[in-house]
Design an enzyme around this catalytic site. Structure first.
Site, mmCIF file in Angstrom:
data_model
loop_
_atom_site.group_PDB
_atom_site.id
_atom_site.type_symbol
_atom_site.label_atom_id
_atom_site.label_comp_id
_atom_site.label_asym_id
_atom_site.label_seq_id
_atom_site.Cartn_x
_atom_site.Cartn_y
_atom_site.Cartn_z
ATOM 1 N N GLY A 11 26.156 -8.706 -6.806
ATOM 2 C CA GLY A 11 25.199 -8.052 -5.918
ATOM 3 C C GLY A 11 23.951 -8.899 -5.728
ATOM 4 N NE ARG A 72 30.370 -7.006 -5.646
ATOM 5 C CZ ARG A 72 29.454 -6.776 -6.568
ATOM 6 N NH1 ARG A 72 29.490 -7.449 -7.706
ATOM 7 N NH2 ARG A 72 28.488 -5.899 -6.374
ATOM 8 C CG ASP A 103 27.910 -7.543 -16.604
ATOM 9 O OD1 ASP A 103 28.062 -7.572 -15.367
ATOM 10 O OD2 ASP A 103 28.091 -6.518 -17.280
ATOM 11 C CB THR A 125 21.540 -7.721 -11.780
ATOM 12 O OG1 THR A 125 21.807 -6.316 -11.603
ATOM 13 C CG2 THR A 125 21.151 -7.952 -13.224
ATOM 14 C CG ASP A 127 22.144 -2.703 -11.633
ATOM 15 O OD1 ASP A 127 21.579 -2.018 -10.762
ATOM 16 O OD2 ASP A 127 23.305 -3.140 -11.515
ATOM 17 C CG ASP A 129 23.066 -4.253 -15.835
ATOM 18 O OD1 ASP A 129 22.693 -5.382 -15.450
ATOM 19 O OD2 ASP A 129 24.098 -3.700 -15.400
ATOM 20 N NE ARG A 171 26.831 -2.753 -13.815
ATOM 21 C CZ ARG A 171 27.282 -3.947 -14.200
ATOM 22 N NH1 ARG A 171 28.267 -4.528 -13.538
ATOM 23 N NH2 ARG A 171 26.759 -4.551 -15.222
#
Length: 319
Positions: A11, A72, A103, A125, A127, A129, A171
């Site tokens: 993303g 992707r 990741d 990202t 996120d 995360d 996410r």
């Protein structure tokens, strides 16, 4: 190390362009050639390469998204595809690769490193995360986008005396939700790191109503449930009517904040240094304001945890 490549994968996140710029200009400063690979790992197999000059990354530091595009490419998990990618990179005279992403992108970079092609990861990202680093490129910009959006939603909530549920990205992580909850003064925050209790949400809304408050902001992280699912639960269990706003992909766009631009610039330059130092299979990160590098597997084998103390603070301040 004479020639390196850079790609963005997964993303998009605001600040990726700043990281690309830093990689290119730091590499050129160090006397290296740089190749940009478009459309992530897929671009390697399609030989979608661009020679990167100083001018190629001019006027991009302020732009959201990624100049190199992203895609992707699940086929990259296959050993044969990875072997072909390495063969192509070597045919192009490329000695090392910098991968900007999350990741999943790191897994690909580690696989290439294990097969003998040196890679370094840069965390990009919204996120936030990725274990091993306190902040990722794009998180601060996304957070500010969410905060400003909630500020606007609150105006309508106040005017019409309605409660709003705001669904945010992240996410499986609750960082965007909990940070936005504190920053925007949300009355309730629902995140994956804290067990969901619909009765607790109802109780908080009723407590606010009992003291005369006629509107509330509820932030729900997508990793728990959708905003519409939560709205249906509140209506079914307590007859509470709410409006739902799903912020969606607007959180991934926009001009990066100063914090993200600086962070991305530091990360990109350090990634080049790591390749020149002969390090591979590592990622760049930041802890306690200092740049660090750590093994890539730590970023996808460990479990990220949002700062639950912020969740507690949000609860305490929204009584």
């Amino acid at each position: 190390m004479k020639k390196i490549a850079v790609l963005t994968s997964g993303g998009d996140a605001p600040g990726m362009n700043a990281a690309i710029r830093a990689v290119v200009r730091k590499a050129i400063y160090e006397g290296l050639e740089v190749v940009g690979i478009k459309q992530g790992y897929q671009g390697i197999l399609e030989r979608n390469f661009e020679a990167m000059t100083l001018g190629a990354v001019g006027d991009i530091i302020q732009r959201g998204g990624t100049k190199l595009y992203s895609a992707r490419f699940p086929q990259f998990k296959e050993d044969a595809v990875q072997a072909e990618a390495i063969s192509i990179l070597r045919e192009e005279g490329i000695d090392g690769l910098i991968v900007i992403g999350g990741d999943g992108s790191y897994r690909g970079a580690m696989s290439l490193t294990e097969k003998g092609f040196p890679c370094v990861g840069v965390p990009g990202t919204i996120d936030n995360d990725i274990p091993g680093t306190e902040y990722t490129i794009g998180f601060d910009t996304a957070l500010n986008t969410v905060m400003y959006s909630i500020d606007k939603i609150r105006d309508t909530a106040t005017s019409h005396e309605n409660s709003f549920i705001v669904e945010v990205m992240g996410r499986d992580a609750g960082d965007i939700a909990v940070w936005a909850g504190v920053a925007a003064g949300a009355e309730t925050v629902v995140i994956p790191e804290v067990d969901f209790d619909i009765d607790m949400v109802i109780s908080r809304l009723q407590r606010s109503a009992d003291r005369g408050k006629k509107h509330s902001i509820i932030i729900v992280a997508e990793g728990v449930m959708s905003g519409h699912t939560l709205a249906n639960l509140l209506k079914e269990k307590a007859g509470i009517e709410t409006r739902v706003s799903v912020l969606g992909h607007m959180q991934r766009g926009g001009s990066p904040t100063a914090r993200d631009r600086v962070l991305a610039s530091r990360f990109g330059a350090r990634a080049v240094e790591l390749l020149l130092e002969g390090k591979a299979g590592v990622a760049v990160g930041i802890r306690n304001h200092n740049l660090v590098d750590y093994d890539l597997p730590e970023a996808y084998e460990s479990k990220h945890q949002a700062d639950v103390s912020l969740y507690t603070l949000s609860e305490q301040l929204s009584i």
